[in-house]
Design an enzyme around this catalytic site. Structure first.
Site, PDB file in Angstrom:
ATOM      1  N   ASP A  75      59.212  79.083  60.398  1.00 17.28           N
ATOM      2  CA  ASP A  75      57.972  78.568  60.976  1.00 17.28           C
ATOM      3  C   ASP A  75      56.845  78.639  59.952  1.00 17.28           C
ATOM      4  O   ASP A  75      56.854  79.474  59.034  1.00 17.28           O
ATOM      5  CB  ASP A  75      57.605  79.323  62.256  1.00 17.28           C
ATOM      6  N   GLU A 140      57.298  84.203  62.948  1.00 16.51           N
ATOM      7  CA  GLU A 140      56.626  85.170  62.082  1.00 16.51           C
ATOM      8  C   GLU A 140      55.134  84.868  61.958  1.00 16.51           C
ATOM      9  O   GLU A 140      54.311  85.784  61.878  1.00 16.51           O
ATOM     10  CB  GLU A 140      57.273  85.174  60.695  1.00 16.51           C
TER      11      GLU A 140
END
Length: 397
Positions: A75, A140
């Site tokens: 991500d 994250e």
């Protein structure tokens, strides 16, 4: 094996618009890279009330022997003003030896290089004498609730055990080989609210201005210093990040004031002892009449953020030396072993196995025109390849 080229790997990953919490095709692309190498790939989606669902990936090659984990995230943060980019943020274009794109260094670049490194190891030497796994999250850059922490629990519940882990975050401040992260300070956040009595600014004796109290309490949080650092860590530092009264009027004393703070703390403290010290400071400051002569003690409320990050230091000679030696052989310099910076998903992994962090140069992470030198991708791949061979040599000895 085409996945031996880290540049092509990274371009494929960047072209997946995986802004947290969207998977964006990035985990599918990674699975497509790993499965031909012999990895058994699993996908799991984690959920929790009040947070978005997040897709995660776990892949393992081998069933026995020493087990090395590579961890990271696909991500990325939002692109911001796309018109400000000199190259489209998800096009992965190369110009003058530089590859542009969101996630280039944080941290699709590290994933691309580790995939290329293990592919080269297999091509040259066959499968490693042990097991290699990828633990990759899509959370994250977000709340970090439905990502690594739950993926670790999911994998451990299925019998997975690891001997060491490398997180591919961009750890180098200036050049590849500058720094390996072997620990992190802890992080603790809180919200402080001071209650007052609302009233007219011309009649302060009929009111109780909470701004006076919040200033005194905030000052007590920041001074004196909590410590002066330790052998392996910087000094702990507390920052008040906002003070707010929610008051648009200039002639009204507000009813309450709120302050938010965050402290990054070293191994002088635990989250529990630090909370006790903060409360001690606040209680003492609440009794101080300097800004509120003749008033009763400041009335305050303190709420702690959930899930503080705990300080940790990795002590694994085989892991640290294998990685440091590979960096030195490739770049000609010995990396600094550091605990600086913020938090990462290593704070979760440390509860399962020794963990260090090493990746690309982080100067452009989260910026417009995030980018990486193409030559750095080849250098990092070479380091990872050397490290993989060296670590299995140490672990299997």
């Amino acid at each position: 094996m085409p996945v031996t080229d880290p540049v092509e790997n990274l371009q494929t990953l960047i072209r997946c618009p995986s802004v947290t919490p969207a998977e964006g095709g990035a985990l599918t692309a990674l699975a497509t890279m790993l499965e031909p190498l012999g990895f058994a790939v699993s996908r799991m989606t984690a959920s929790e009330d009040g947070t978005p669902d997040v897709e995660n990936l776990y892949a393992r090659l081998g069933e026995n022997g020493p087990h090395l984990m590579f961890a990271g995230h696909t991500d990325v943060v939002p692109v911001g003003d796309e018109a400000a980019w000199s190259h489209p943020p998800f096009a992965a274009e190369i110009a003058d030896g530089t590859l542009f794109g969101r996630g280039a260094v944080d941290m699709k670049g590290g994933i691309a290089c580790f995939v290329a490194a293990i592919a080269r190891c297999i091509e040259k030497h066959g499968p490693p004498k042990g097991s290699v796994s990828f633990l990759i999250t899509g959370d994250e850059e977000g709340p970090s609730i439905n990502g690594t922490i739950k993926l670790l629990e999911w994998a451990a519940a299925r019998g997975e055990r690891w001997d060491a882990c490398v997180v591919g975050e961009p750890t180098n401040p200036d050049r590849l080989g500058d720094m390996v992260k072997i620990g992190r300070r802890g992080s603790l956040s809180g919200v402080l609210t001071v209650q007052g009595v609302q009233g007219h600014a011309a009649y302060p004796h009929l009111a109780d201005n909470p701004v006076r109290g919040i200033i005194k309490l905030a000052e007590a949080l920041m001074e004196p210093p909590f410590d002066h650092g330790t052998e392996n860590f910087q000094p702990s530092n507390l920052e008040v990040t906002t003070i707010d009264v929610g008051n648009a009027a200039t002639n009204v004393i507000p009813a309450k004031a709120t302050a938010k703070f965050n402290i990054r703390f070293n191994d002088t403290w635990t989250a529990e002892t630090l909370k006790a010290e903060i409360i001690r400071r606040l209680d003492a400051a609440a009794e101080d009449e300097a800004l509120r002569p003749g008033r009763a003690p400041v009335r305050y409320e303190l709420h702690w953020a959930d899930r503080p990050s705990h300080v940790f230091l990795t002590k694994s000679p085989a892991l640290i030396e294998s990685l440091s030696a590979a960096i030195e052989r490739t770049t000609g310099k010995r990396p600094e072993l550091s605990t600086t910076g913020g938090t990462s998903d290593a704070r979760f992994i440390k509860d399962y196995c020794p963990v260090v962090e090493f990746g690309l140069v982080g100067q452009t992470m989260h910026m417009v025109d995030e980018r990486v030198a193409v030559k750095d991708l080849e250098v990092l791949t070479t380091i990872y390849e050397d490290f993989i061979q060296g670590w299995f040599g140490h672990a299997g000895a």
